[in-house]
Design a protein around this motif. Structure first.
Motif, PDB file in Angstrom:
ATOM      1  N   UNK A  25      28.259  58.324  17.249  1.00 29.66           N
ATOM      2  CA  UNK A  25      28.506  58.881  15.918  1.00 29.66           C
ATOM      3  C   UNK A  25      27.202  59.074  15.162  1.00 29.66           C
ATOM      4  N   UNK A  26      26.295  58.120  15.281  1.00 25.64           N
ATOM      5  CA  UNK A  26      25.041  58.186  14.522  1.00 25.64           C
ATOM      6  C   UNK A  26      24.150  59.356  14.941  1.00 25.64           C
ATOM      7  N   UNK A  52      43.233  63.989  19.416  1.00 25.24           N
ATOM      8  CA  UNK A  52      42.420  63.811  18.205  1.00 25.24           C
ATOM      9  C   UNK A  52      42.417  62.341  17.808  1.00 25.24           C
ATOM     10  N   UNK A  53      41.234  61.808  17.593  1.00 27.12           N
ATOM     11  CA  UNK A  53      41.048  60.410  17.214  1.00 27.12           C
ATOM     12  C   UNK A  53      40.515  60.347  15.785  1.00 27.12           C
ATOM     13  N   UNK A  69      37.109  62.439  16.160  1.00 22.30           N
ATOM     14  CA  UNK A  69      36.575  62.787  17.474  1.00 22.30           C
ATOM     15  C   UNK A  69      37.680  63.469  18.266  1.00 22.30           C
ATOM     16  N   UNK A  70      37.296  64.358  19.192  1.00 24.60           N
ATOM     17  CA  UNK A  70      38.285  65.130  19.947  1.00 24.60           C
ATOM     18  C   UNK A  70      37.911  65.143  21.426  1.00 24.60           C
ATOM     19  N   UNK A  80      32.316  64.577  18.324  1.00 19.84           N
ATOM     20  CA  UNK A  80      32.392  64.002  16.981  1.00 19.84           C
ATOM     21  C   UNK A  80      32.258  65.128  15.950  1.00 19.84           C
ATOM     22  N   UNK A  81      33.162  65.170  14.971  1.00 21.29           N
ATOM     23  CA  UNK A  81      33.019  66.142  13.888  1.00 21.29           C
ATOM     24  C   UNK A  81      31.733  65.879  13.113  1.00 21.29           C
TER      25      UNK A  81
END
Length: 360
Positions: A25-26, A52-53, A69-70, A80-81
């Motif tokens: 994510x970072x 989709x998470x 996240x997908x 990650x969006x």
């Protein structure tokens, strides 16, 4: 996955866990104020042909936000969006008609936690814990709806009382929507008392957010020993199967060295979800393999497996998405037949926790 779930191993960990981490994510949320130290307790649904998470992340400031996240297959290659989907709200956000906007804004300033996703018709309902920024342990489970995971409409608290771990069944049952609720209390222990019960509630129209809670708990633990003896709570929104509604829940047994979380399973009757069979045997215990991080990485809460979402595949497999040590996201694979058989053969009294089977 080569191994298959069984009564001995009801949930098989994915060999490539963790599936999403804060390090991933970072790389996307690169700004200093958005750097995270956890990715855990994620709601799960299927949207746009993908899994989709809706994950929860602690920012370094300590506030939790929700990101997306997908994945095509729900196992790997998660995208990650570019920014968090939901952060503590302000007046620029969208609110349902009649929502108490000032109250909602105040409720969320301590962060958003543990989103669960239920699809009803063409709308996705997200229940989440809204934390107050200045009142200790003050939490209101609130509701957000969306059709596209881009525009979110805030409806406000489901109840004007402290609640945790609220999940909604994905269709009407005899003319009503049903949900499972775990009360919250203003205590530092977070175990015992009302933490040992799950309540059931119903509502005619989910947009009203005025739930009628049945007085008697649908699941309750007594004071005797057991893997769920000191706290229980619903995890993933119930999954409809030929056997009944599968409810993956969490349980805690206090020890001299903390409060380890395990995952359990219950089976609710399809036409009357207040009728429930509960497996006395957990389906997943925490292990070292549930939190694989570099030596210098932060670990939030040891000995925890916690689920906020699961999906059923066409072959009856159940993908169980769970946070490891409240730090990383993992997945384990089970099967509806195995989970139902545990409830049928190795049950416990749903309102005492006492086993209904003989050990020998």
């Amino acid at each position: 996955m080569s191994r298959k779930p069984s009564l001995l191993k009801p949930a098989i960990r994915y060999e490539n866990n963790p599936i999403v981490t804060s390090a991933q994510v970072n790389k996307i949320w690169a700004e200093p104020q958005l750097q995270t130290i956890t990715v855990h307790n994620a709601g799960i649904t299927e949207y746009g042909g993908e899994v989709l998470m809706l994950f929860r992340s602690h920012l370094r400031s300590g506030i939790s936000v929700l990101g997306i996240a997908r994945s095509k297959n729900g196992l790997d290659n998660w995208r990650i969006d570019l920014k968090p989907a939901l952060v503590p709200c302000s007046r620029v956000d969208k609110f349902a008609q009649g929502a108490a906007v000032d109250e909602l804004i105040e409720n969320e300033q301590g962060g958003l936690e543990d989103g669960r996703i239920t699809k009803i018709d063409d709308t996705y309902l997200i229940t989440y814990s809204a934390y107050h920024a200045s009142i200790a342990h003050r939490v209101r489970v609130s509701l957000i709806s969306t059709k596209d995971f881009k525009t979110f409409l805030r409806h406000g608290p489901l109840l004007q009382t402290d609640m945790r771990n609220v999940v909604i069944f994905p269709e009407k049952i005899k003319g009503k929507y049903y949900g499972l609720f775990r009360p919250n209390d203003h205590t530092k222990q977070h175990v015992g008392g009302i933490f040992k019960q799950i309540q059931i509630g119903s509502i005619d129209n989910w947009e009203r957010s005025v739930w009628e809670i049945r007085k008697e708990p649908v699941m309750l633990q007594s004071d005797g020993p057991g893997s769920f003896s000191d706290k229980i709570g619903p995890g993933a929104p119930p999954i409809k199967t030929k056997h009944g509604w599968i409810n993956i829940f969490h349980g805690v047994r206090s020890t001299m060295d903390g409060n380890p979380y395990v995952l359990g399973v219950a089976l609710h009757q399809l036409d009357d979800p207040a009728q429930v069979k509960v497996s006395n045997i957990p389906i997943l215990f925490p292990s070292k393999s549930d939190c694989k991080v570099p030596d210098d990485a932060y670990v939030h809460v040891p000995n925890v497996v916690f689920c906020c979402g699961a999906i059923r595949r066409e072959n009856g497999e159940i993908y169980i998405y769970y946070g490891g040590n409240d730090t990383v996201m993992n997945v384990a694979v089970s099967h509806e037949d195995i989970l139902a058989e545990l409830c049928e053969k190795y049950g416990q009294n749903p309102t005492t926790g006492l086993p209904l089977y003989k050990i020998l």
